[in-house]
Design a protein around this motif. Structure first.
Motif, PDB file in Angstrom:
ATOM      1  N   SER A  89       0.838  -1.198  -0.112  1.00  0.00           N
ATOM      2  CA  SER A  89       0.107  -0.203  -0.101  1.00  0.00           C
ATOM      3  C   SER A  89       0.963   1.211   0.138  1.00  0.00           C
ATOM      4  N   LYS A  90       0.249   2.422  -0.286  1.00  0.00           N
ATOM      5  CA  LYS A  90       0.758   3.758  -0.275  1.00  0.00           C
ATOM      6  C   LYS A  90       1.500   4.033   0.977  1.00  0.00           C
ATOM      7  N   GLY A  91       0.680   3.676   2.227  1.00  0.00           N
ATOM      8  CA  GLY A  91       1.280   3.851   3.406  1.00  0.00           C
ATOM      9  C   GLY A  91       2.434   3.317   3.957  1.00  0.00           C
ATOM     10  N   SER A  92       2.362   1.738   3.395  1.00  0.00           N
ATOM     11  CA  SER A  92       3.581   1.027   3.802  1.00  0.00           C
ATOM     12  C   SER A  92       4.629   1.175   3.201  1.00  0.00           C
ATOM     13  N   LYS A  93       4.590   1.732   1.842  1.00  0.00           N
ATOM     14  CA  LYS A  93       5.775   2.473   1.150  1.00  0.00           C
ATOM     15  C   LYS A  93       6.385   3.708   1.833  1.00  0.00           C
ATOM     16  N   GLU A  94       5.274   4.475   2.240  1.00  0.00           N
ATOM     17  CA  GLU A  94       5.660   5.903   2.897  1.00  0.00           C
ATOM     18  C   GLU A  94       6.408   5.457   4.190  1.00  0.00           C
ATOM     19  N   ILE A  95       5.954   4.598   5.133  1.00  0.00           N
ATOM     20  CA  ILE A  95       6.606   4.162   6.187  1.00  0.00           C
ATOM     21  C   ILE A  95       8.010   3.600   6.130  1.00  0.00           C
ATOM     22  N   LEU A  96       7.987   3.101   4.990  1.00  0.00           N
ATOM     23  CA  LEU A  96       9.221   2.179   4.825  1.00  0.00           C
ATOM     24  C   LEU A  96      10.314   3.351   4.245  1.00  0.00           C
ATOM     25  N   ASN A  97       9.924   4.317   3.551  1.00  0.00           N
ATOM     26  CA  ASN A  97      10.819   5.368   3.124  1.00  0.00           C
ATOM     27  C   ASN A  97      11.313   6.207   4.246  1.00  0.00           C
ATOM     28  N   ALA A  98      10.255   6.384   5.183  1.00  0.00           N
ATOM     29  CA  ALA A  98      10.689   7.162   6.699  1.00  0.00           C
ATOM     30  C   ALA A  98      11.610   6.541   7.294  1.00  0.00           C
ATOM     31  N   ARG A 111      12.655  -5.406  -1.857  1.00  0.00           N
ATOM     32  CA  ARG A 111      13.067  -4.614  -2.994  1.00  0.00           C
ATOM     33  C   ARG A 111      12.829  -3.188  -2.853  1.00  0.00           C
ATOM     34  N   PHE A 112      12.196  -2.815  -1.940  1.00  0.00           N
ATOM     35  CA  PHE A 112      12.178  -1.356  -1.704  1.00  0.00           C
ATOM     36  C   PHE A 112      13.063  -1.100  -0.504  1.00  0.00           C
ATOM     37  N   GLY A 113      13.902  -1.869  -0.007  1.00  0.00           N
ATOM     38  CA  GLY A 113      14.965  -1.460   1.015  1.00  0.00           C
ATOM     39  C   GLY A 113      15.210  -1.946   2.086  1.00  0.00           C
TER      40      GLY A 113
END
Length: 87
Positions: free
Chosen positions: A3-12, A42-44
């Motif tokens: 989800s967008k929220g999961s990607k956002e928290i991973l980036n944070a 894959r997203f880090g």
């Protein structure tokens, strides 16, 4: 798919980990979430703690809390960020 929220928290988490010279790790809980775990990597996320079971298909607070507690204890995390959504 994350989800967008999961990607956002991973980036944070990646930004915070960089500032602390630490690794970012992730936890995913649910039913049939192996593909999402791969996507987190894959997203880090340097490590992904996976709790995948049919009993976790629907949110059950005590079960999810037990999974999170186990992952945090295994990781030895000093900081924990949460994203909570239904996807």
């Amino acid at each position: 798919m994350l989800s967008k929220g999961s990607k956002e928290i991973l980036n944070a988490g990646k930004q915070l980990a960089s500032a602390l010279s630490a690794d970012v790790e992730a936890v995913i809980i649910g039913s049939e979430v192996a593909a999402a775990a791969d996507e987190l990597a894959r997203f880090g996320a340097s490590k992904v703690y996976l709790a995948s079971d049919a009993a976790l298909e629907n949110f059950v607070p005590d079960l999810y809390l037990d999974c999170m507690k186990s992952a945090v204890e295994q990781s030895g995390a000093n900081v924990v960020l949460f994203a909570a959504d239904s996807t």
